[in-house]
Motif scaffolding. Structure first.
Motif, PDB file in Angstrom:
ATOM      1  N   LEU A  59      80.616  -1.353  41.393  1.00 58.72           N
ATOM      2  CA  LEU A  59      79.563  -0.846  40.520  1.00 58.72           C
ATOM      3  C   LEU A  59      79.438  -1.682  39.256  1.00 58.72           C
ATOM      4  O   LEU A  59      78.359  -2.139  38.906  1.00 58.72           O
ATOM      5  N   TYR A  60      80.567  -1.914  38.576  1.00 61.49           N
ATOM      6  CA  TYR A  60      80.493  -2.610  37.295  1.00 61.49           C
ATOM      7  C   TYR A  60      80.058  -4.066  37.475  1.00 61.49           C
ATOM      8  O   TYR A  60      79.258  -4.585  36.697  1.00 61.49           O
ATOM      9  N   LEU A  61      80.564  -4.741  38.523  1.00 55.58           N
ATOM     10  CA  LEU A  61      80.254  -6.164  38.693  1.00 55.58           C
ATOM     11  C   LEU A  61      78.777  -6.416  38.956  1.00 55.58           C
ATOM     12  O   LEU A  61      78.245  -7.466  38.630  1.00 55.58           O
ATOM     13  N   ARG A  62      78.075  -5.428  39.508  1.00 54.59           N
ATOM     14  CA  ARG A  62      76.640  -5.617  39.765  1.00 54.59           C
ATOM     15  C   ARG A  62      75.873  -5.815  38.475  1.00 54.59           C
ATOM     16  O   ARG A  62      74.873  -6.509  38.437  1.00 54.59           O
ATOM     17  N   ILE A  63      76.324  -5.127  37.408  1.00 54.44           N
ATOM     18  CA  ILE A  63      75.566  -5.215  36.161  1.00 54.44           C
ATOM     19  C   ILE A  63      76.389  -5.923  35.095  1.00 54.44           C
ATOM     20  O   ILE A  63      76.231  -5.680  33.907  1.00 54.44           O
ATOM     21  N   GLN A  64      77.251  -6.811  35.527  1.00 50.66           N
ATOM     22  CA  GLN A  64      78.147  -7.468  34.589  1.00 50.66           C
ATOM     23  C   GLN A  64      77.412  -8.270  33.529  1.00 50.66           C
ATOM     24  O   GLN A  64      77.930  -8.451  32.429  1.00 50.66           O
ATOM     25  N   ASP A  65      76.203  -8.718  33.839  1.00 50.94           N
ATOM     26  CA  ASP A  65      75.519  -9.550  32.850  1.00 50.94           C
ATOM     27  C   ASP A  65      75.041  -8.752  31.645  1.00 50.94           C
ATOM     28  O   ASP A  65      74.597  -9.328  30.663  1.00 50.94           O
ATOM     29  N   CYS A  66      75.117  -7.420  31.700  1.00 49.63           N
ATOM     30  CA  CYS A  66      74.710  -6.633  30.540  1.00 49.63           C
ATOM     31  C   CYS A  66      75.843  -6.477  29.531  1.00 49.63           C
ATOM     32  O   CYS A  66      75.639  -5.957  28.444  1.00 49.63           O
ATOM     33  N   ARG A  84      73.419 -16.798  30.141  1.00 43.21           N
ATOM     34  CA  ARG A  84      74.368 -17.076  31.211  1.00 43.21           C
ATOM     35  C   ARG A  84      73.648 -17.006  32.540  1.00 43.21           C
ATOM     36  O   ARG A  84      72.692 -16.259  32.697  1.00 43.21           O
ATOM     37  N   VAL A  85      74.117 -17.790  33.525  1.00 42.10           N
ATOM     38  CA  VAL A  85      73.545 -17.712  34.876  1.00 42.10           C
ATOM     39  C   VAL A  85      74.670 -17.404  35.849  1.00 42.10           C
ATOM     40  O   VAL A  85      75.839 -17.680  35.577  1.00 42.10           O
ATOM     41  N   SER A  86      74.257 -16.857  36.998  1.00 45.09           N
ATOM     42  CA  SER A  86      75.250 -16.560  38.004  1.00 45.09           C
ATOM     43  C   SER A  86      74.785 -17.139  39.329  1.00 45.09           C
ATOM     44  O   SER A  86      73.634 -16.964  39.715  1.00 45.09           O
ATOM     45  N   LYS A  87      75.710 -17.862  39.992  1.00 46.49           N
ATOM     46  CA  LYS A  87      75.308 -18.446  41.276  1.00 46.49           C
ATOM     47  C   LYS A  87      75.780 -17.595  42.439  1.00 46.49           C
ATOM     48  O   LYS A  87      75.425 -17.845  43.563  1.00 46.49           O
ATOM     49  N   ASP A  88      76.649 -16.619  42.167  1.00 46.92           N
ATOM     50  CA  ASP A  88      77.172 -15.843  43.290  1.00 46.92           C
ATOM     51  C   ASP A  88      76.919 -14.369  43.071  1.00 46.92           C
ATOM     52  O   ASP A  88      77.811 -13.553  43.190  1.00 46.92           O
ATOM     53  N   ASN A  89      75.680 -14.042  42.683  1.00 53.40           N
ATOM     54  CA  ASN A  89      75.250 -12.650  42.593  1.00 53.40           C
ATOM     55  C   ASN A  89      76.100 -11.827  41.635  1.00 53.40           C
ATOM     56  O   ASN A  89      76.612 -10.778  41.995  1.00 53.40           O
ATOM     57  N   ASN A  90      76.260 -12.340  40.457  1.00 54.22           N
ATOM     58  CA  ASN A  90      76.928 -11.617  39.367  1.00 54.22           C
ATOM     59  C   ASN A  90      78.426 -11.502  39.481  1.00 54.22           C
ATOM     60  O   ASN A  90      79.042 -10.795  38.708  1.00 54.22           O
TER      61      ASN A  90
END
Lengths: 489, 342
Positions: A59-66, A84-90
């Protein structure tokens, strides 16, 4: 007391249920993939088993960019956020070189001391050159400088107590002081929504811990009477001492503590009061002396005053203020004083200078202006948000205002949409709040101008309509519809 | 004598048989023959029902009345908040009037400083002061927020990368307070039910962390490898279901309380034999031991990826505040997520 509409509660439960089911699916496939590829742990037990970190991974890793957004400038009213960018879906995030300038509604910068200040910074640099960034020793082993002694005097004067002791970190202040004050055979009664550091300190002390309902002095009285009559568990001996732990402003609710009633009850039953003013010192009260000044409570009635310098003073560290004997005893027995490196001298100088500015001792009226501005800003922002129909918590005058979101999908939606419009907000979910009651927490600062706040309001209105978090009808006077709502605490 | 008893018995049984076969006892109700014995059985049933319907004796519950609670509350007197202040509590440490370098000023006189842990003499170094002044002017003093909420400044991330590069590990995490590094790192990895074998002479922060983690802690004699081997043997024997059990050894590189250096190559050999993870606290050895100052791993010529978790408080050789935790990739991933989400 937060009332959540039936439909919202149902949809929130449904969302979490869906996320849980998806998480389990992915775990199942991960197990198969691991078995196929063979594990490379060679006989060591894995660090995390099964469902221990399920919430974090799925759950948390899905919205880690927040969360954890890095900044490239001081956390002032406008801040440079590093994209920040993510290449492996957050799963992991990499910094880019791009920077976006955003309005900062998330930092605890209540009086605007976060950036370089015209009075404080030259003095800080001077003390840096004189005392260097660290003393490399503990307070008792040659880490006490004249600056530390001055700091403790200044803090004690400011807060209104005879003496004070200062530590290098706010969280540790609570965790290390409570075990030194109360032990086995004592009783701790703490508010149900106290901060994690207080809970840890209470658990670490070894005393029995009881909880009273958030901010309800009647329930506190009931618990006190029951516990004094019953005595210690199993032996029924009388308690050695009783301590009641409350906070000045609760950071997740924005509410002020009902201090006069609680102090009156504790006086009647001879319990000790421990007040944690992390968010309220420097930010409320006519001269910034915190919740005691605002609510008219004499500081001699509160036994132990605790606070941190991270929020209103733009520095780091925590303090405990009390009677001279209490502080002498703390210096003798508190492990954070005996074993930890003393607070950094430039940070200490920042606190001293900030307090001088607040009290007006630097010769200007900047302190009084800052205090007036933060009060005006908080009240203006809160009333405007309520007029627009948002569900805002907290009392008047408090610079912390949580706005309810409820659904888990609205958390990243609100955060990302606001970021697109150049506003940086903080969203909080489980485990810091109850599962259903996710919220966005806004912290107003004295360095926000009226134009900043109006821009923020426009952005909020737009995003709020897009996401659907205006739970109340938008009217000038607030009306609560009582039918069809579920009461949740 | 016996015949008289027999006669009496026979007479009694004859009488009983007669009573049961009395005319009124031979009624026929609804086609069922009712014998006299049924009356005795009926009587017994009535007696049983009567006994069952009696309430069992319970002493009456009398909760305390309001008046009694008031009296108890009035009588109760708490202990004073703190014990009586004795003379040795009144000790005031000397106050320095200048930086805590090798020479410092106390009360106007210059003294030689043997108390500060300023191992590399970096207190008062020109380059450090310059860099700090530049960042003070740019960033101010405080970060005004936790790492998760706009308290992460790009210099934090740069520092973590630099420390990791220096030590040779994939990544690292910064803590803002040296003391809390160890007592936060231990509960992050060791939960209830895990086994920890720790040295007797570890300092307060580690002891506190061990207590907070609620795992089973076994101590071995200070810096004694034979004792460590015995403890590991014992623990492995006792816990046969070793697959799911996490096991740790906690040692310090240079012990704060005794000054001894831990024999790391021995420890790594034992750890690989018994499959334990090692938690090494390098507060007093980072920047001190090893030909380039990389700590105990360099000093004992052990590759750094054999140590699972390394923590260090930076208030010693590095002349700054805070702490760092580093280790191999899996460990750092877990620590980062746990601590960011916490």
């Amino acid at each position: 007391m937060i009332t959540i509409p039936y439909l919202t509660a149902l949809t929130t439960y449904f969302s979490y249920g869906l996320l849980f089911v998806f998480g389990q699916f992915r775990d199942f496939f991960r197990k198969i993939a691991d078995w196929w590829l063979g594990s490379n742990l060679q006989g060591y037990a894995p660090i995390c088993l099964g469902l221990e970190d399920f919430y974090t991974r799925r759950l948390y890793l899905r919205i880690q960019d927040c969360f954890g957004r890095p900044i490239a400038s001081p956390p002032d009213s406008w801040v440079d956020l590093v994209e920040r960018v993510s290449k492996d879906n957050n799963k992991t995030l990499q910094r880019t070189a791009k920077i976006s300038r955003c309005l900062n509604l998330g930092s605890y910068n209540y009086l605007g001391f976060a950036a370089a200040d015209e009075y404080c910074t030259p003095r800080v640099i001077e003390s840096l050159k004189r005392f260097s960034p660290s003393t490399c020793s503990t307070r008792v082993d040659g880490g006490t400088t004249t600056l530390h002694n001055e700091l403790e005097e200044v803090v004690a004067n400011f807060v209104g107590k005879p003496a004070a002791i200062v530590f290098g970190m706010g969280y540790v202040t609570n965790s290390a002081v409570l075990p030194a004050l109360i032990g086995k055979g004592g009783l701790i009664i703490s508010d149900s929504l106290n901060h994690n550091s207080i809970v840890n300190g209470a658990r670490g002390s070894g005393a029995t811990v009881r909880v009273f309902q958030h901010n309800m002095p009647d329930h506190l009285e009931k618990v006190l009477r029951e516990q004094i009559a019953e005595g210690q568990p199993r032996t029924h001996r009388p308690w050695k001492k009783i301590m009641v732990l409350v906070e000045g402003i609760y950071s997740m609710e924005g509410e002020l503590c009902k201090l006069p009633e609680i102090v009156a009850i504790c006086k009647k039953y001879r319990a000790y009061v421990y007040l944690d003013e992390a968010h309220s010192i420097g930010a409320i009260g006519k001269t910034g002396r915190g919740v005691c000044e605002l609510l008219g409570v004499d500081t001699a009635d509160v036994d132990i005053l605790m606070g941190t310098f991270t929020k209103s003073f733009g520095s780091c560290g925590g303090y405990i203020a009390g009677s001279k004997e209490l502080i002498q005893y703390m210096k003798y027995s508190c492990p954070a004083h005996l074993y930890a490196t003393s607070i950094s001298p430039p940070a200490a100088q920042q606190i001293i200078s900030a307090i001088r500015v607040i009290l007006g001792e630097d010769g200007t009226s900047r302190g009084a202006q800052k205090l007036a501005r933060i009060r005006e800003n908080s009240n203006f922002f809160r009333s405007e948000l309520q007029k627009m129909g948002f569900e805002v918590l907290g009392d008047n005058d408090s610079p912390v205002m949580p706005v309810m979101l409820y659904n888990p999908a609205k958390i990243p939606a609100f955060s990302r949409e606001c970021l697109k419009n150049q506003v940086a907000v903080v969203t909080v979910a489980f485990p810091a709040t109850p599962l259903l009651l996710a919220r966005a927490r806004i912290c107003i600062s004295a360095s926000h101008t009226r134009e900043d706040l109006i821009k923020a309001l426009e952005v909020f209105s737009k995003v709020g309509d897009l996401i659907g978090i205006k739970y109340f009808p938008a009217e000038p006077d607030k009306q609560q519809q009582d039918d069809g709502r579920v009461k949740l605490e | 004598m016996a015949s008289v008893a027999m006669d009496m018995l026979k007479a009694a049984s004859d009488w009983l048989t007669f009573a049961f076969d009395a005319p009124f006892a031979r009624a026929v109700v609804f086609g069922v023959n009712i014998g006299g014995h049924l009356f005795v059985e009926g009587l017994l049933v009535v007696v049983i029902i009567f006994l069952l319907s009696q309430k069992s004796y319970k002493p009456p519950k009398r909760p305390l009345t309001k008046k009694e609670i008031d009296e108890l509350c009035d009588e109760w007197a708490p202990e004073p908040l703190i014990p009586k202040i004795t003379d040795d509590m009144k000790y005031e440490p000397p106050a320095l009037e200048s930086a805590a370098g090798p020479h410092t000023l106390i009360n106007g006189t210059e003294v030689i400083n043997f108390a500060s842990a300023n191992y590399l003499g970096l207190v008062g170094h020109g380059k450090l002061l310059e860099a700090c002044t530049r960042s003070l002017e740019k960033y101010g003093v405080g970060s005004c927020g936790p790492r998760g909420f706009y308290g992460t400044i790009d210099v934090h991330l740069d520092c973590e990368a630099r420390i990791a590069k220096f030590l040779g590990t994939p990544d690292s995490i910064l803590y803002s307070y040296g003391l809390s590094t160890m007592f936060s790192a231990i509960p992050a990895f060791c939960k209830k039910g895990d086994v920890i074998v720790a040295d007797e002479g570890v300092h307060w922060a580690i002891q506190n962390g061990l207590q907070l983690s609620r795992s089973t802690v076994v101590y071995f004699k200070h810096n004694d490898m034979e004792s460590l081997r015995n403890m590991l043997e014992k623990v492995t024997q006792e816990n046969k279901r070793a697959k799911k059990l996490r096991r740790y050894i906690v040692v310090e590189a240079v012990y704060q309380n005794s000054g001894q250096i831990a024999p790391l190559d021995e420890i790594v050999r034992l750890k690989e034999k018994y499959r334990f993870r090692v938690l090494l606290d390098e507060s007093n050895s980072l920047g001190v031991l090893g030909s380039t100052g990389r700590g105990l791993t360099e000093y004992c010529k052990v590759p750094v990826d054999k140590i699972d978790i390394i923590t260090a408080a930076m208030g010693h050789a590095l002349a700054t505040e805070g702490g760092v935790c580093t280790g191999n990739a899996r460990v750092i991933d877990h620590q980062y997520i746990f601590w960011a989400a916490a």
